[in-house]
Design a protein around this motif. Structure first.
Motif, mmCIF file in Angstrom:
data_model
loop_
_atom_site.group_PDB
_atom_site.id
_atom_site.type_symbol
_atom_site.label_atom_id
_atom_site.label_comp_id
_atom_site.label_asym_id
_atom_site.label_seq_id
_atom_site.Cartn_x
_atom_site.Cartn_y
_atom_site.Cartn_z
ATOM 1 N N ARG A 55 0.854 -1.206 0.000
ATOM 2 C CA ARG A 55 0.000 0.000 0.000
ATOM 3 C C ARG A 55 0.885 1.250 0.000
ATOM 4 N NH1 ARG A 55 -3.544 2.377 -1.567
ATOM 5 N NH2 ARG A 55 -4.995 3.726 -0.441
ATOM 6 N N ILE A 56 1.900 1.226 0.843
ATOM 7 C CA ILE A 56 2.796 2.379 0.929
ATOM 8 C C ILE A 56 3.451 2.624 -0.427
ATOM 9 C CG2 ILE A 56 5.004 3.166 1.879
ATOM 10 C CD1 ILE A 56 4.175 1.956 4.530
ATOM 11 N N GLU A 102 2.320 1.819 -3.326
ATOM 12 C CA GLU A 102 1.343 2.366 -4.252
ATOM 13 C C GLU A 102 1.143 3.849 -4.000
ATOM 14 O OE1 GLU A 102 -1.290 -1.703 -4.756
ATOM 15 O OE2 GLU A 102 -2.149 0.055 -3.731
ATOM 16 N N LEU A 103 0.974 4.154 -2.708
ATOM 17 C CA LEU A 103 0.732 5.552 -2.352
ATOM 18 C C LEU A 103 1.891 6.424 -2.778
ATOM 19 C CD1 LEU A 103 -0.961 5.241 1.134
ATOM 20 C CD2 LEU A 103 -1.956 6.144 -0.967
ATOM 21 N N GLN A 147 1.816 6.995 -6.358
ATOM 22 C CA GLN A 147 0.741 7.926 -6.660
ATOM 23 C C GLN A 147 1.181 9.350 -6.357
ATOM 24 O OE1 GLN A 147 -2.773 6.687 -4.676
ATOM 25 N NE2 GLN A 147 -4.010 8.338 -5.549
ATOM 26 N N ILE A 148 1.806 9.486 -5.176
ATOM 27 C CA ILE A 148 2.246 10.819 -4.778
ATOM 28 C C ILE A 148 3.223 11.391 -5.808
ATOM 29 C CG2 ILE A 148 3.707 12.025 -3.102
ATOM 30 C CD1 ILE A 148 2.265 10.296 -0.959
ATOM 31 N N GLU A 169 1.286 12.463 -8.814
ATOM 32 C CA GLU A 169 0.463 13.630 -8.548
ATOM 33 C C GLU A 169 1.309 14.892 -8.458
ATOM 34 O OE1 GLU A 169 -1.855 12.769 -5.129
ATOM 35 O OE2 GLU A 169 -3.276 11.517 -6.243
#
Lengths: 326, 595
Positions: free
Chosen positions: B364-365, B367-368, B371-372, B375
């Motif tokens: 999850r980390i 992925e985040l 994503q960050i 973004e």
């Protein structure tokens, strides 16, 4: 896979537990184990009360100290060659200790040294042997015993006249020492003559014959000393049968039952009593000490006692004279 | 191999707070305490009961021997009484009748040696078996004879002695003697009756008694003479010694004796009619041996238990601690920045679960973080583009061009309107650097744009701006409408023959703020429409601030549900609807509005 592993682990644990169990049980086994000491006892003769008593004492000690006792003797007390053969046999058998009652002071010296050479400790009992390798002597002071006998005989016969000696084996250390002690004491009285010295070879019949001959040859003989049990029995029998009881004073050695009777009947005036039972017992217990590598005193004097009619029933003397209950 | 290496690893890198060490130590501690406690308790219990048992057994054995002896002695007494009666009752002492009777009595018991009657001066009256007297036996001075004379009418038991009366073999006997009356030729006389018994039975009674391995029983008479002793001969020969003095002082009871150098427990009982004493000897070290045995056993037990527990606990703690250590190592890798780490730890259920969850978390980390990164990249690009849009040189150039033309043509009013609108347009564009402005300002911004464009395009289109009052007070990202309107003009209206129309409406609906830009231009084909938001058909002309960029900025700032929706039909027109969250004025601080 997992079950296999589990089984493996369980079995390892079980093995550990079982081995733990064995650990504790093996201690008990060790405690039970005790070494048996082999001791050879070689005496002068395979019969006679005196030797039987020694054997009894030795057997008691053997039982007490867990000893396998090998009691050996030639048939005849003169047979020092037989003793040498027995010594050699014991050395050959690899015994842990030898107790020797030497028939001949000199003849057994060499074989004693030989035993010592093979690392077998030798103890002499009763009669010494001419070897410096002997660790200890267990028995009576024979010279003193001879003097005791002489002292009493002189008291009985007075200081003049003829006396005779029935000895057993010439060359045996104890026989020689008793004789020497006796003679040395008698030598103080110049009027007291030693008429005759005979050697019976620890044969009762021969002692009987020799005594009869002596009395025939010296009818005025005032006293006779017999220097061991067999000589005593023979001499007593001869004097009794010839009717010289009381007339010819008789000092004997050792205490076979028939001699006790003779003492009470008046044929024997006194007897020098040794401690054969103690000799046997102490010899074996000392041999055990030696075999275990401990040091022991050089001499055990088991003592002698002069027994006559007056003191034979003293409780202490009863125990000495009759050590057996049955 | 690996197992054993890790087994002894703690020795190398010892740290008492390690799980493995902690588990091992606490295992050991608990085991030692438990085993010690149990050992001590068992030891006390065992040794106490073994001691008690020893004393109890000893007492019982001595009692038994005592009872047997008393029974034996009373039997002998009965025999003596029978003999006494037969002699007392018979008138003829020399008769066959009495002799056979006495013989019968003598033969009933093996241990009867002789029965004899003497005169008070020691002459033989009769004896069974009839054997001649020994000379010089000094009978009147023998102990049993004297005792009987001293205590007339009382049965005397003598000390053990050698029978020295008859011409039979010398034997150890105990004499029962008593002064009795008898009839000799009808004359009443007093004499001494003696019954001699040998030791055989007493021997048999006592020999089988054993007290422990070394312990034994012996019997002495009242004067300290030994009646029976397992080592009687040795004692008689003076080779052994028994400390009799204290024994004589007790008639029953127990005491400790160390005269022989060993501690021994002596138990004494007195046999009643004779005054004999049964003495039991137990060696104290035998009780101690039991204790020592228990001690040794306990010690081994403890050691073995410790060994097993050590191995087991090291093993168990290794099993528990190993996955945790692996986990720790993995976490450390992650800590060092390696997010690709995948933990594959097997072990206890909890640890497995933990590692599974940890793996999920890491994914999850990761992925985040991806994503960050994306973004942030988009945001930067967007901002750059906004920055460009703020200046918008193309637009400025076109407008200034128009103004110049208008000025040349003397259209003074139009020039003033255009310049005023341009000024307003740029003021709102910059808006002090804020990213977020009110809807009112945004609408004002686009209105000024439309005024300028309308003049430039010579009233080729009409426009209309309408908004609800609530909508006006909401906040929005700035410069989102201008690109849409620009798009509508360039791609919708510019190519039209007829007069165009652009409508801008803002309202609040379903907790959302909507702004719609609609035109009646040429519209877009579905294909083009689909390409607008994915950015595939990028406008080749225009200010460059793309529609897609507007959409991205909105979704970046406010989240995915917000953004643009397009509806378009060829020759009919296009409607773009902006969907925004409702954010009222006071909540705005700076430009960092959160979705």
């Amino acid at each position: 896979m997992k079950i296999k592993k589990l089984i493996l682990r369980l079995s390892v644990m079980i093995i550990l537990f079982i081995s733990a169990g064995f650990c504790s049980s093996s201690i008990d086994l060790r405690a039970e184990e005790e070494s048996v000491t082999l001791v050879s006892m070689i005496v002068k003769m395979d019969h006679g009360d005196y030797w039987k008593t020694i054997k009894m004492g030795a057997e008691v000690a053997a039982k007490e100290y867990n000893v396998k006792l090998d009691f050996m003797a030639p048939a005849n007390e003169n047979d020092y060659k037989g003793q040498i053969a027995l010594m050699e046999q014991s050395i050959h058998n690899g015994t842990d200790a030898i107790i020797l009652s030497a028939s001949d002071y000199m003849a057994l010296a060499q074989v004693t040294d030989q035993a010592s050479y093979y690392g077998i400790p030798v103890l002499s009992m009763d009669a010494e042997v001419a070897s410096a390798k002997v660790k200890s002597y267990i028995g009576a002071n024979n010279y003193e015993a001879g003097q005791k006998a002489a002292e009493r005989l002189v008291e009985l016969t007075g200081t003049e006249g003829e006396i005779g000696i029935i000895n057993f084996v010439k060359g045996a250390r104890n026989a020689d020492q008793r004789e020497e002690g006796f003679m040395d004491y008698i030598a103080r009285f110049p009027d007291l003559k030693i008429a005759d010295i005979e050697y019976c070879g620890s044969d009762e019949r021969l002692a009987d014959t020799l005594t009869r001959t002596m009395i025939h040859e010296f009818p005025n003989i005032k006293g006779i000393v017999a220097l061991n049990a067999e000589a005593s029995i023979g001499a007593g029998k001869a004097i009794d049968e010839l009717g010289y009881g009381g007339k010819t004073k008789l000092i004997t050695f050792d205490n076979p039952p028939e001699m006790m009777e003779k003492l009470q009947e008046g044929t024997v005036q006194a007897m020098v009593v040794q401690n054969p039972y103690s000799n046997g017992y102490l010899a074996v217990s000392s041999a055990v000490q030696l075999a275990e590598g401990n040091s022991i005193p050089e001499r055990f004097d088991t003592g002698t006692k002069l027994i006559d009619l007056d003191n034979m029933l003293w409780p202490d003397n009863q125990k000495l004279l009759f050590p057996f209950i049955k | 191999m690996r197992f054993w290496r890790t087994l002894f690893q703690p020795l190398g890198r010892f740290h008492y707070k390690k799980i493995q060490v902690m588990i091992t130590l606490s295992f050991m501690f608990i085991t030692i305490i438990t085993v010690l406690l149990v050992s001590v308790m068992l030891y006390n219990k065992f040794s106490k009961s073994s001691e008690e048992n020893t004393f109890l057994n000893m007492g019982q054995i001595i009692d038994q021997v005592n009872l047997n002896l008393e029974f034996y002695v009373s039997g002998m007494k009965d025999i003596f009484e029978v003999v006494e009666e037969s002699i007392g009752n018979s008138s003829q002492l020399t008769g066959n009748q009495l002799e056979s009777r006495l013989n019968t009595i003598l033969n009933t018991r093996e241990d009867l040696v002789s029965i004899a009657l003497f005169t008070k001066s020691g002459e033989l009256v009769l004896n069974t078996p009839s054997i001649g007297m020994r000379p010089n036996s000094r009978l009147p001075r023998q102990g049993w004879f004297e005792a009987a004379q001293e205590h007339p009418g009382l049965l005397q038991f003598s000390a053990p002695h050698i029978q020295n009366v008859f011409k039979s073999p010398y034997r150890w006997v105990v004499s029962m003697s008593k002064e009795i009356s008898y009839l000799d030729h009808r004359i009443k006389k007093k004499g001494i009756l003696a019954v001699d018994i040998n030791f055989r039975t007493i021997d048999e009674l006592s020999k089988r008694v054993s007290l422990g391995k070394k312990g034994y029983v012996y019997i002495i008479d009242g004067l300290g003479n030994i009646v029976y002793h397992p080592q009687q001969q040795l004692i008689y020969a003076g080779l052994k010694y028994e400390n009799l003095e204290p024994v004589l002082n007790y008639s029953f009871g127990s005491y400790m004796d160390d005269s022989t150098g060993e501690e021994r427990i002596i138990t004494i009982k007195t046999v009643q009619p004779t005054g004999w004493k049964v003495v039991g000897v137990t060696y104290a070290d035998e009780i101690m041996t039991t204790k020592k045995d228990i001690n040794a056993f306990m010690l081994w037990f403890l050691l073995v238990m410790l060994g097993i527990v050590l191995i087991v606990s090291v093993f168990v703690s290794y099993r528990i601690a190993k996955p945790l250590r692996n986990l720790e190592r993995s976490v450390k890798k992650v800590e060092d920045g390696d997010f690709a780490t995948i933990i594959d730890v097997s072990g206890a259920y909890e640890v497995e679960q933990l590692s599974k969850r940890f793996n999920l978390m890491i994914r999850r980390i990761r992925e985040l973080m991806d994503q960050i990164i994306l973004e942030q990249e988009a945001k930067r690009k967007g901002e750059l583009e906004v920055l460009q849009a703020q200046i918008n040189p193309h637009f400025l150039y076109n407008t200034l061009n128009s103004v110049t033309r208008m000025a040349e043509m003397g259209r003074k009013e139009e020039v003033v309107t255009t310049i005023t609108s341009l000024s307003k347009f740029f003021r709102i564009s910059l808006s002090k650097g804020n990213n977020i402005i009110s809807v009112q300002d945004e609408l004002e911004h686009v209105r000024n744009y439309l005024i300028i464009q309308k003049i430039r395009f010579k009233n080729k289109f009409q426009y209309e701006i309408e908004a609800q009052d609530e909508a006006l007070n909401c906040m929005t990202l700035k410069l989102i409408l201008q690109p849409l309107v620009e798009n509508a003009i360039h791609h919708g209206i510019e190519m039209m023959v007829d007069e165009g129309f652009i409508g801008i409406y803002s309202w609040i609906e379903d907790e959302c703020l909507f702004i719609r830009v609609t035109d009646n231009g040429v519209g877009m084909s579905e294909e083009v429409l689909r390409g607008v938001l994915t950015g595939r058909s990028r406008q080749e002309s225009g200010s460059g601030v793309g529609v897609r960029n507007v959409h991205e900025r909105i979704s970046l700032y406010y989240g995915t549900p917000y953004g643009l929706t397009f509806e378009s039909e060829l020759e009919e027109g296009t409607t773009v609807t902006v969907r925004l969250p409702i954010i009222s004025k006071p909540e705005i601080h700076g430009n960092g509005g959160q979705p």
